[in-house]
Design a protein around this motif. Structure first.
Motif, PDB file in Angstrom:
ATOM      1  N   ASP A 155     -27.315 -64.295 -18.895  1.00 31.57           N
ATOM      2  CA  ASP A 155     -27.528 -64.042 -20.319  1.00 31.57           C
ATOM      3  C   ASP A 155     -28.983 -64.125 -20.761  1.00 31.57           C
ATOM      4  OD1 ASP A 155     -24.817 -63.704 -20.630  1.00 31.57           O
ATOM      5  OD2 ASP A 155     -24.467 -65.783 -21.193  1.00 31.57           O
ATOM      6  N   ILE A 156     -29.907 -64.303 -19.844  1.00 33.49           N
ATOM      7  CA  ILE A 156     -31.321 -64.460 -20.202  1.00 33.49           C
ATOM      8  C   ILE A 156     -32.145 -63.398 -19.483  1.00 33.49           C
ATOM      9  CG2 ILE A 156     -33.336 -65.989 -20.121  1.00 33.49           C
ATOM     10  CD1 ILE A 156     -31.234 -67.025 -21.995  1.00 33.49           C
ATOM     11  N   VAL A 157     -33.026 -62.746 -20.225  1.00 33.83           N
ATOM     12  CA  VAL A 157     -34.000 -61.828 -19.645  1.00 33.83           C
ATOM     13  C   VAL A 157     -35.385 -62.341 -20.036  1.00 33.83           C
ATOM     14  CG1 VAL A 157     -33.970 -60.230 -21.595  1.00 33.83           C
ATOM     15  CG2 VAL A 157     -34.635 -59.408 -19.367  1.00 33.83           C
ATOM     16  N   LEU A 174     -29.321 -55.314 -31.098  1.00 34.53           N
ATOM     17  CA  LEU A 174     -29.914 -56.646 -31.135  1.00 34.53           C
ATOM     18  C   LEU A 174     -31.328 -56.540 -31.687  1.00 34.53           C
ATOM     19  CD1 LEU A 174     -29.694 -59.692 -30.278  1.00 34.53           C
ATOM     20  CD2 LEU A 174     -30.735 -59.000 -28.139  1.00 34.53           C
ATOM     21  N   ARG A 175     -31.641 -57.428 -32.608  1.00 34.42           N
ATOM     22  CA  ARG A 175     -32.988 -57.508 -33.188  1.00 34.42           C
ATOM     23  C   ARG A 175     -33.355 -58.982 -33.197  1.00 34.42           C
ATOM     24  NH1 ARG A 175     -35.547 -53.716 -36.627  1.00 34.42           N
ATOM     25  NH2 ARG A 175     -33.580 -52.606 -36.740  1.00 34.42           N
ATOM     26  N   ASP A 176     -34.517 -59.309 -32.616  1.00 33.08           N
ATOM     27  CA  ASP A 176     -34.898 -60.712 -32.484  1.00 33.08           C
ATOM     28  C   ASP A 176     -36.415 -60.823 -32.455  1.00 33.08           C
ATOM     29  OD1 ASP A 176     -34.640 -63.442 -32.201  1.00 33.08           O
ATOM     30  OD2 ASP A 176     -33.693 -63.366 -30.233  1.00 33.08           O
ATOM     31  N   GLN A 177     -36.906 -62.019 -32.710  1.00 32.57           N
ATOM     32  CA  GLN A 177     -38.331 -62.323 -32.587  1.00 32.57           C
ATOM     33  C   GLN A 177     -38.425 -63.528 -31.673  1.00 32.57           C
ATOM     34  OE1 GLN A 177     -40.482 -62.807 -36.227  1.00 32.57           O
ATOM     35  NE2 GLN A 177     -42.350 -63.408 -35.195  1.00 32.57           N
ATOM     36  N   ILE A 178     -39.242 -63.416 -30.630  1.00 28.63           N
ATOM     37  CA  ILE A 178     -39.366 -64.521 -29.688  1.00 28.63           C
ATOM     38  C   ILE A 178     -40.813 -64.983 -29.607  1.00 28.63           C
ATOM     39  CG2 ILE A 178     -37.351 -63.862 -28.327  1.00 28.63           C
ATOM     40  CD1 ILE A 178     -39.231 -62.666 -26.260  1.00 28.63           C
ATOM     41  N   LYS A 179     -40.971 -66.268 -29.374  1.00 29.21           N
ATOM     42  CA  LYS A 179     -42.294 -66.858 -29.211  1.00 29.21           C
ATOM     43  C   LYS A 179     -42.555 -67.211 -27.747  1.00 29.21           C
ATOM     44  CE  LYS A 179     -42.132 -68.836 -33.814  1.00 29.21           C
ATOM     45  NZ  LYS A 179     -43.257 -68.330 -34.556  1.00 29.21           N
ATOM     46  N   SER A 211     -38.472 -65.919 -22.870  1.00 33.42           N
ATOM     47  CA  SER A 211     -37.040 -65.696 -22.634  1.00 33.42           C
ATOM     48  C   SER A 211     -36.339 -65.117 -23.861  1.00 33.42           C
ATOM     49  CB  SER A 211     -36.364 -66.994 -22.215  1.00 33.42           C
ATOM     50  OG  SER A 211     -36.480 -67.953 -23.223  1.00 33.42           O
ATOM     51  N   LEU A 212     -35.406 -64.205 -23.592  1.00 38.03           N
ATOM     52  CA  LEU A 212     -34.612 -63.554 -24.629  1.00 38.03           C
ATOM     53  C   LEU A 212     -33.143 -63.719 -24.274  1.00 38.03           C
ATOM     54  CD1 LEU A 212     -34.343 -61.644 -27.125  1.00 38.03           C
ATOM     55  CD2 LEU A 212     -34.434 -59.752 -25.488  1.00 38.03           C
ATOM     56  N   ASP A 213     -32.350 -64.230 -25.212  1.00 35.41           N
ATOM     57  CA  ASP A 213     -30.916 -64.413 -25.011  1.00 35.41           C
ATOM     58  C   ASP A 213     -30.200 -63.103 -25.337  1.00 35.41           C
ATOM     59  OD1 ASP A 213     -28.345 -65.394 -24.752  1.00 35.41           O
ATOM     60  OD2 ASP A 213     -28.353 -66.382 -26.704  1.00 35.41           O
ATOM     61  N   ILE A 214     -29.524 -62.541 -24.346  1.00 37.67           N
ATOM     62  CA  ILE A 214     -28.798 -61.293 -24.548  1.00 37.67           C
ATOM     63  C   ILE A 214     -27.303 -61.494 -24.329  1.00 37.67           C
ATOM     64  CG2 ILE A 214     -30.730 -59.793 -23.993  1.00 37.67           C
ATOM     65  CD1 ILE A 214     -29.385 -59.459 -21.213  1.00 37.67           C
ATOM     66  N   LYS A 273     -48.621 -53.277 -31.079  1.00 30.93           N
ATOM     67  CA  LYS A 273     -48.469 -52.356 -29.950  1.00 30.93           C
ATOM     68  C   LYS A 273     -47.009 -52.368 -29.532  1.00 30.93           C
ATOM     69  CE  LYS A 273     -53.125 -53.031 -28.280  1.00 30.93           C
ATOM     70  NZ  LYS A 273     -53.960 -53.500 -27.187  1.00 30.93           N
ATOM     71  N   THR A 274     -46.455 -51.184 -29.303  1.00 28.98           N
ATOM     72  CA  THR A 274     -45.043 -51.057 -28.972  1.00 28.98           C
ATOM     73  C   THR A 274     -44.890 -50.522 -27.560  1.00 28.98           C
ATOM     74  OG1 THR A 274     -44.516 -50.655 -31.281  1.00 28.98           O
ATOM     75  CG2 THR A 274     -42.868 -50.000 -29.670  1.00 28.98           C
ATOM     76  N   MET A 275     -43.996 -51.169 -26.801  1.00 31.39           N
ATOM     77  CA  MET A 275     -43.700 -50.760 -25.437  1.00 31.39           C
ATOM     78  C   MET A 275     -42.188 -50.666 -25.276  1.00 31.39           C
ATOM     79  SD  MET A 275     -46.481 -53.319 -23.749  1.00 31.39           S
ATOM     80  CE  MET A 275     -46.291 -54.503 -25.055  1.00 31.39           C
ATOM     81  N   ASN A 276     -41.738 -49.715 -24.477  1.00 34.06           N
ATOM     82  CA  ASN A 276     -40.307 -49.480 -24.261  1.00 34.06           C
ATOM     83  C   ASN A 276     -39.972 -49.571 -22.775  1.00 34.06           C
ATOM     84  OD1 ASN A 276     -39.676 -48.769 -27.032  1.00 34.06           O
ATOM     85  ND2 ASN A 276     -40.873 -46.935 -26.639  1.00 34.06           N
ATOM     86  N   ARG A 277     -38.765 -50.080 -22.497  1.00 31.56           N
ATOM     87  CA  ARG A 277     -38.250 -50.111 -21.132  1.00 31.56           C
ATOM     88  C   ARG A 277     -36.745 -49.959 -21.170  1.00 31.56           C
ATOM     89  NH1 ARG A 277     -42.912 -50.367 -19.552  1.00 31.56           N
ATOM     90  NH2 ARG A 277     -43.714 -51.464 -17.789  1.00 31.56           N
ATOM     91  N   LYS A 278     -36.217 -49.454 -20.081  1.00 33.57           N
ATOM     92  CA  LYS A 278     -34.772 -49.372 -19.916  1.00 33.57           C
ATOM     93  C   LYS A 278     -34.284 -50.741 -19.449  1.00 33.57           C
ATOM     94  CE  LYS A 278     -32.925 -47.350 -16.330  1.00 33.57           C
ATOM     95  NZ  LYS A 278     -32.449 -46.367 -15.371  1.00 33.57           N
ATOM     96  N   LEU A 279     -33.176 -51.211 -20.004  1.00 36.07           N
ATOM     97  CA  LEU A 279     -32.598 -52.504 -19.648  1.00 36.07           C
ATOM     98  C   LEU A 279     -31.154 -52.273 -19.233  1.00 36.07           C
ATOM     99  CD1 LEU A 279     -32.894 -55.641 -19.652  1.00 36.07           C
ATOM    100  CD2 LEU A 279     -32.002 -55.576 -21.974  1.00 36.07           C
ATOM    101  N   VAL A 280     -30.808 -52.760 -18.040  1.00 37.19           N
ATOM    102  CA  VAL A 280     -29.450 -52.629 -17.526  1.00 37.19           C
ATOM    103  C   VAL A 280     -28.813 -54.001 -17.520  1.00 37.19           C
ATOM    104  CG1 VAL A 280     -28.027 -51.905 -15.573  1.00 37.19           C
ATOM    105  CG2 VAL A 280     -30.136 -50.671 -16.094  1.00 37.19           C
ATOM    106  N   VAL A 281     -27.647 -54.122 -18.174  1.00 42.43           N
ATOM    107  CA  VAL A 281     -26.915 -55.379 -18.227  1.00 42.43           C
ATOM    108  C   VAL A 281     -25.634 -55.204 -17.418  1.00 42.43           C
ATOM    109  CG1 VAL A 281     -25.770 -57.054 -19.720  1.00 42.43           C
ATOM    110  CG2 VAL A 281     -27.846 -55.900 -20.493  1.00 42.43           C
ATOM    111  N   LYS A 282     -25.443 -56.087 -16.442  1.00 38.66           N
ATOM    112  CA  LYS A 282     -24.224 -56.013 -15.617  1.00 38.66           C
ATOM    113  C   LYS A 282     -23.235 -57.067 -16.030  1.00 38.66           C
ATOM    114  CE  LYS A 282     -25.897 -53.765 -11.562  1.00 38.66           C
ATOM    115  NZ  LYS A 282     -25.903 -53.705 -10.139  1.00 38.66           N
TER     116      LYS A 282
END
Length: 105
Positions: A43-45, A68-73, A76-79, A96-105
């Motif tokens: 559950d953590i990325v 999901l919309r979150d702000q982290i300091k 770790s991000l809880d998904i 600055k904005t960056m994008n990536r594909k995220l695969v959750v199994k």
């Protein structure tokens, strides 16, 4: 008629290609932007960048809906709220904005 369609598609493609997005990350920033583990089994990325400053996180599903919309300091991000699938992860840090594909199994 085929030439007309070809011309319209070519014109549209060139007009979209010629537009530059604002506030996008530079190539050097993309190299330091890492997400692990990917695919995610638990559950953590973890999201790391060169500056590791506060980050705004937005995750989209394959239909373009915000799931999901979150702000982290930290890194770790809880998904845990996400079901298995493929998502688009958008990280904004210092305008600055960056994008990536995220695969959750």
């Amino acid at each position: 008629m085929k030439k007309l369609y070809f011309g319209l598609i070519l014109l549209f493609t060139l007009s979209v290609y010629g537009q530059e997005t604002q506030n996008s990350a530079k190539p050097g920033d993309e190299a330091s932007f890492k997400i692990y583990p990917n695919p995610v089994i638990n559950d953590i990325v973890y999201i790391t960048t060169a500056q590791n400053a506060d980050k705004q996180i937005v995750i989209y599903d394959v239909f373009g809906e915000v799931v999901l919309r979150d702000q982290i300091k930290s890194k770790s991000l809880d998904i845990s709220r996400l079901v298995a699938g493929v998502y688009l992860l958008q990280v904004t840090e210092n305008k600055k904005t960056m994008n990536r594909k995220l695969v959750v199994k």
